[in-house]
Structures are given as structure tokens and as C-alpha cells.
Design a protein around this motif. Structure first.
Motif, PDB file in Angstrom:
ATOM      1  N   LEU A 128      34.112  78.151  74.134  1.00 60.98           N
ATOM      2  CA  LEU A 128      33.245  76.972  74.165  1.00 60.98           C
ATOM      3  C   LEU A 128      31.955  77.245  73.404  1.00 60.98           C
ATOM      4  N   LYS A 129      31.608  76.363  72.479  1.00 65.27           N
ATOM      5  CA  LYS A 129      30.303  76.449  71.831  1.00 65.27           C
ATOM      6  C   LYS A 129      29.228  76.023  72.801  1.00 65.27           C
ATOM      7  N   GLY A 130      29.595  75.091  73.681  1.00 62.33           N
ATOM      8  CA  GLY A 130      28.643  74.604  74.664  1.00 62.33           C
ATOM      9  C   GLY A 130      29.121  73.323  75.294  1.00 62.33           C
ATOM     10  N   MET A 131      28.240  72.746  76.093  1.00 65.81           N
ATOM     11  CA  MET A 131      28.511  71.484  76.775  1.00 65.81           C
ATOM     12  C   MET A 131      27.598  70.429  76.170  1.00 65.81           C
ATOM     13  N   GLY A 132      28.193  69.436  75.531  1.00 65.04           N
ATOM     14  CA  GLY A 132      27.416  68.368  74.918  1.00 65.04           C
ATOM     15  C   GLY A 132      27.041  67.324  75.949  1.00 65.04           C
ATOM     16  N   LYS A 133      25.788  66.906  75.937  1.00 55.07           N
ATOM     17  CA  LYS A 133      25.322  65.857  76.849  1.00 55.07           C
ATOM     18  C   LYS A 133      25.344  64.526  76.108  1.00 55.07           C
ATOM     19  N   ARG A 134      25.982  63.565  76.726  1.00 53.61           N
ATOM     20  CA  ARG A 134      26.075  62.229  76.145  1.00 53.61           C
ATOM     21  C   ARG A 134      25.844  61.232  77.267  1.00 53.61           C
ATOM     22  N   GLY A 135      24.614  60.772  77.389  1.00 52.52           N
ATOM     23  CA  GLY A 135      24.267  59.937  78.538  1.00 52.52           C
ATOM     24  C   GLY A 135      24.334  60.791  79.792  1.00 52.52           C
ATOM     25  N   ASP A 136      25.090  60.334  80.786  1.00 50.70           N
ATOM     26  CA  ASP A 136      25.264  61.091  82.018  1.00 50.70           C
ATOM     27  C   ASP A 136      26.501  61.981  81.992  1.00 50.70           C
ATOM     28  N   ALA A 137      27.279  61.907  80.922  1.00 45.50           N
ATOM     29  CA  ALA A 137      28.538  62.651  80.847  1.00 45.50           C
ATOM     30  C   ALA A 137      28.395  63.909  79.990  1.00 45.50           C
ATOM     31  N   PHE A 138      29.288  64.852  80.237  1.00 45.33           N
ATOM     32  CA  PHE A 138      29.368  66.066  79.433  1.00 45.33           C
ATOM     33  C   PHE A 138      30.697  66.085  78.699  1.00 45.33           C
ATOM     34  N   LEU A 139      30.699  66.744  77.544  1.00 44.43           N
ATOM     35  CA  LEU A 139      31.946  67.023  76.865  1.00 44.43           C
ATOM     36  C   LEU A 139      31.927  68.489  76.468  1.00 44.43           C
ATOM     37  N   MET A 140      33.103  69.089  76.479  1.00 47.03           N
ATOM     38  CA  MET A 140      33.224  70.499  76.138  1.00 47.03           C
ATOM     39  C   MET A 140      33.416  70.622  74.632  1.00 47.03           C
ATOM     40  N   ILE A 141      32.496  71.327  73.990  1.00 47.50           N
ATOM     41  CA  ILE A 141      32.571  71.507  72.544  1.00 47.50           C
ATOM     42  C   ILE A 141      33.258  72.843  72.272  1.00 47.50           C
ATOM     43  N   LEU A 142      34.422  72.749  71.623  1.00 47.90           N
ATOM     44  CA  LEU A 142      35.225  73.939  71.361  1.00 47.90           C
ATOM     45  C   LEU A 142      34.746  74.680  70.119  1.00 47.90           C
ATOM     46  N   ASP A 143      34.766  75.997  70.204  1.00 44.87           N
ATOM     47  CA  ASP A 143      34.618  76.850  69.030  1.00 44.87           C
ATOM     48  C   ASP A 143      36.050  77.148  68.605  1.00 44.87           C
ATOM     49  N   ILE A 144      36.595  76.322  67.744  1.00 45.14           N
ATOM     50  CA  ILE A 144      38.020  76.349  67.436  1.00 45.14           C
ATOM     51  C   ILE A 144      38.465  77.706  66.891  1.00 45.14           C
ATOM     52  N   ASP A 145      37.557  78.435  66.246  1.00 44.86           N
ATOM     53  CA  ASP A 145      37.904  79.763  65.739  1.00 44.86           C
ATOM     54  C   ASP A 145      38.088  80.773  66.867  1.00 44.86           C
TER      55      ASP A 145
END
Length: 164
Positions: A128-145
């Protein structure tokens, strides 16, 4: 990533797996395909569903759900294959990832990305590169490599060669 350059804005392709939202840097995405015929390759890891013919090239297809310990992806009208480029050190490997659905491409500033959570010492979140914040929700940002380790990539490359 979040604290290295907090003013940098990047674009991410978002997609779902088992109801959770993930993102991958659009610079790593080649194209998005409808589910097509996948040819199973013997003696490959469970998460490798097989290979597809992409304009004459053999491309391994990975089930990210299985890679992440979730139930196998089932085909639906929204299921697709996201074709990405993965850096393996000296070379770039092209592979397809099954996703339940593709959501959208959107921009996210570095200040809206939190570091990946550390949950004990036995859980590896290095992919995981990190957790993206978008409003009140999170999304998991993948480090695809980093989603696929060196052993995984070596196996995928070998499977592609066997299928060719």
C-alpha cells in the motif's frame, strides 16, 4: 508518499474488490478490458487465473481478490481486466488484474494520502502506498510494483513463456 511531497497531485484509477475501493496510479495503467476468455496455465499460483491474448502478446491475468486472501472473483457484467505495467527491477512486466468494477479516474493531492496503517508486526502492508481520503471515505492506494514480490513475478513471467 504522503509526506514526501504533500503538494503533488496525482491521478488514480479507482476500482472495487469485494466492496472495497482501491486505487492505482494511472501512469501504471495501460488499458481496461472487458472480461475475455482466460486460458488456465498449469502449475501456477491460485491467484493467477491464466493468460489472455492481447493483440498477439501473452499477458498473465491475476485475481487480486485471491492475492489479497478474498474469495475468487466471479464474472459479472462489471467485471473487467485492468492491464498494468509492473516494474521488476531491470524490466517491465505487463499483466492483467481482475477487478469487480472500475469506478473512475480522479486527482488526489499528497496531503490527502495518509501512510498505510501498521497493524501489528505480522501484517505486511508494504504493497500500500497509503490510504487516500475522499470526503469521509478512504480508498487503498496500491503500490502496484510491490503487490507482487519477486517470486510472484518470476512465476508469472515463466507462466507467460509456457503459454506462448
Amino acid at each position: 508518499m504522503a509526506h514526501a511531497d504533500t503538494t503533488e497531485t496525482r491521478q488514480y484509477l479507482t476500482f472495487t474488490l469485494a466492496g472495497e475501493v482501491f486505487g492505482v496510479d494511472v501512469a501504471k495503467v495501460r488499458e481496461i478490458l472487458e472480461w475475455s476468455s482466460i486460458t488456465k496455465v498449469p502449475q501456477t499460483p491460485e491467484f493467477m487465473r491464466g493468460v489472455i491474448n492481447l493483440r498477439g502478446s501473452v499477458v498473465p491475468v491475476i485475481d487480486l481478490r485471491q492475492k489479497f486472501g478474498m474469495p475468487e472473483t466471479e464474472r459479472s457484467i462489471n467485471t473487467c481486466i485492468i492491464v498494468v505495467e509492473v516494474e521488476t527491477g531491470a524490466e517491465t512486466l505487463v499483466l492483467g488484474m481482475l477487478a469487480d468494477s472500475v469506478q473512475e479516474v480522479f486527482e488526489l493531492e499528497g496531503v490527502n494520502i495518509e501512510p498505510a496503517p501498521r497493524i501489528g508486526t505480522k501484517l505486511d502492508t508494504s504493497f500500500l502506498k497509503g490510504m487516500g481520503k475522499r470526503g469521509d471515505a478512504f480508498l487503498m492506494i496500491l503500490d502496484i510494483d510491490r503487490v507482487f514480490g519477486g517470486d510472484d513475478l518470476a512465476g508469472l513471467a515463466a507462466a507467460g513463456e509456457r503459454a506462448a
